[in-house]
Scaffold this motif. Structure first.
Motif, mmCIF file in Angstrom:
data_model
loop_
_atom_site.group_PDB
_atom_site.id
_atom_site.type_symbol
_atom_site.label_atom_id
_atom_site.label_comp_id
_atom_site.label_asym_id
_atom_site.label_seq_id
_atom_site.Cartn_x
_atom_site.Cartn_y
_atom_site.Cartn_z
ATOM 1 N N ALA A 1 0.805 -1.222 0.000
ATOM 2 C CA ALA A 1 0.000 0.000 0.000
ATOM 3 C C ALA A 1 0.838 1.273 0.000
ATOM 4 O O ALA A 1 0.302 2.357 -0.100
ATOM 5 C CB ALA A 1 -0.937 0.001 1.208
ATOM 6 N N GLN A 2 2.140 1.119 0.110
ATOM 7 C CA GLN A 2 2.968 2.323 0.267
ATOM 8 C C GLN A 2 3.448 2.920 -1.043
ATOM 9 O O GLN A 2 4.565 3.417 -1.128
ATOM 10 C CB GLN A 2 4.151 2.026 1.183
ATOM 11 N N GLY A 3 2.628 2.879 -2.053
ATOM 12 C CA GLY A 3 2.971 3.572 -3.285
ATOM 13 C C GLY A 3 3.375 2.617 -4.389
ATOM 14 O O GLY A 3 3.785 1.496 -4.124
ATOM 15 N N PRO A 4 3.261 3.062 -5.619
ATOM 16 C CA PRO A 4 3.494 2.192 -6.759
ATOM 17 C C PRO A 4 4.952 1.832 -6.973
ATOM 18 O O PRO A 4 5.261 0.762 -7.472
ATOM 19 C CB PRO A 4 2.968 3.012 -7.938
ATOM 20 N N GLY A 5 5.839 2.715 -6.566
ATOM 21 C CA GLY A 5 7.255 2.407 -6.681
ATOM 22 C C GLY A 5 7.661 1.974 -8.066
ATOM 23 O O GLY A 5 7.216 2.534 -9.061
ATOM 24 N N ARG A 6 8.519 0.965 -8.133
ATOM 25 C CA ARG A 6 9.009 0.481 -9.419
ATOM 26 C C ARG A 6 8.250 -0.768 -9.844
ATOM 27 O O ARG A 6 8.808 -1.611 -10.538
ATOM 28 C CB ARG A 6 10.494 0.142 -9.297
ATOM 29 N N PRO B 1 5.778 -2.669 -12.047
ATOM 30 C CA PRO B 1 5.135 -2.457 -13.338
ATOM 31 C C PRO B 1 3.619 -2.607 -13.292
ATOM 32 O O PRO B 1 2.901 -1.808 -13.898
ATOM 33 C CB PRO B 1 5.749 -3.550 -14.224
ATOM 34 N N LEU C 1 1.963 0.420 -11.896
ATOM 35 C CA LEU C 1 2.032 1.542 -12.830
ATOM 36 C C LEU C 1 1.077 1.329 -13.999
ATOM 37 O O LEU C 1 0.406 2.267 -14.440
ATOM 38 C CB LEU C 1 3.470 1.706 -13.334
ATOM 39 N N ALA C 2 1.000 0.101 -14.500
ATOM 40 C CA ALA C 2 0.073 -0.179 -15.592
ATOM 41 C C ALA C 2 -1.367 0.084 -15.151
ATOM 42 O O ALA C 2 -2.180 0.623 -15.911
ATOM 43 C CB ALA C 2 0.235 -1.626 -16.050
ATOM 44 N N ALA D 1 -2.368 2.221 -12.787
ATOM 45 C CA ALA D 1 -2.555 3.664 -12.705
ATOM 46 C C ALA D 1 -2.731 4.259 -14.096
ATOM 47 O O ALA D 1 -3.581 5.132 -14.326
ATOM 48 C CB ALA D 1 -1.367 4.304 -11.993
#
Lengths: 218, 218
Positions: free
Chosen positions: B104-109, B111, B114-115, B117
């Motif tokens: 839950a602490q962010g999308p970071g690296r 994939p 990110l996809a 989002a």
DNA sequence: GAATGAAAACTTACACCGCTAGTTTATGAG
DNA sequence: CTCATAAACTAGCGGTGTAAGTTTTCATTC
């Protein structure tokens, strides 16, 4: 060094210092030895005041939650009270973001979290919400606030813009998010909270006011 | 044992086993040595395939996020797509609740995050939302879903009902929450999501449709 | 086919972690 | 005055992530 003439440690001093270290260096950087060192003491001495490290973290989490203002439920209508509470809750958590991952995992045995839940639930029931609905509303807002404090959308994005442009066409400008992180997070929170409260207000007219008029007529 | 004829480990096997251990025993119980033992191997061998433990956890988190369905944004109207996505997202997280605090602490690296989002943002922009609003809406729903998967209202409540009755008058029946945890959480999620989407629909008519008609008239 | 460099397992080891046990001495209650 | 308790200490256990170096096999190149 045996027992000192004046105690070197108190629970309050331990909690205070722990929170400062967590704020400064993150949750992962807090060890009992480092905390003790910051207090001018050896590691195991902490166990004269707390049984486990988790107990210390619970106390830290509780002081953070203790800063949340629920007084609106005593003085304002339920919608305004919910809004005030949500913003106050968010402010309390974002003031100490590093403890949020620990704090967000349920109220546990932390008095301040329980008192908060109690105040919200009571305020909503007093406003006419059915008890089950009051529980759901309190939980839903807690989800939203905790989620917003925990998982900032912007935090953790990578520096290299090309990486995004290549693979995620719509995130072409994602690298800019880091610059505006705070405003993105606050904007998302404001928009989401307004939408949530708008939806709840509509629900209220259907659920509560309808029931009340039906009840007064029957 | 030197290099074996057939590799004993693959990244996939490591991630799969790590997720199984996390599901079974919790995030805190996953150590590199325990994971390696479950794979029939010594601890440091993992570092031939991943640079750090966090990299393993990122890969685990990414496979969980990979199960989220965003296809609705390609075929349905934005409101229905948002609803489908939010439920799918929630199902993916609650299927593996123990990894959520990390995830839950962010999308970071990662994939898949990110996809996801990217798909949400693109779908909303295509529906006519201004880019900034699309970012906010995606973030707000992510907050809500992550918060609901992370901090179940009921989890962590204490067993003893007297403890609540004495100090928190409105939580008199809080101990019952544990029995109904799943239904409380799902109910709160359903109610909150409906309210959020209801509010966003109202906002849409004000923001987008007004702008469109003004634009076509000007 | 031989040579060579990378890959994938291993062992050893370091610094740190949470916490327990036992020791010492000062405090506060009877 | 006695004495249990409290609050500091030291020593140490089992566990952690991971770095370093070793051995053997695989894959590639001459």
């Amino acid at each position: 060094m045996p027992r000192p003439r004046r105690p070197l440690l108190t629970r309050d001093r331990i909690v205070e210092t722990a929170l400062a270290l967590i704020d400064a260096d993150g949750l992962g950087a807090l060890s009992t030895r480092r905390l003790a060192a910051a207090l001018g003491v050896q590691g195991p001495s902490l166990y004269n005041h707390f049984a486990t490290k988790d107990e210390i973290l619970d106390a830290v989490a509780d002081t953070v939650t203790g800063a949340v203002d629920t007084s609106g439920f005593a003085s304002r209508d339920w919608l305004a009270a919910l809004r005030d509470w949500a913003w106050s809750y968010r402010r309390a958590l974002t003031a100490h973001p590093n403890i949020v991952p620990y704090l967000a995992q349920g109220p546990g045995r932390r008095p301040a979290a329980l008192a908060m839940a109690d105040a919200v639930y009571g305020g909503l029931v007093r406003a006419g919400w059915p008890p089950a609905r009051a529980t759901h509303i309190g939980a839903a807002l807690r989800y939203f606030v905790a989620g917003s404090a925990l998982g900032s959308f912007a935090r953790g994005f990578v520096e290299d813009p090309e990486l995004y442009a290549a693979h995620y066409p719509h995130l072409r400008q994602a690298h800019r998010l880091a610059e505006h992180q705070q405003s993105v997070d606050e904007g998302a929170f404001a928009l989401g909270l307004d939408a949530l409260l708008h939806g709840l207000a509509a629900e209220y007219t259907h659920t509560v006011e309808t029931v009340e008029s039906a009840g007064s007529n029957g």
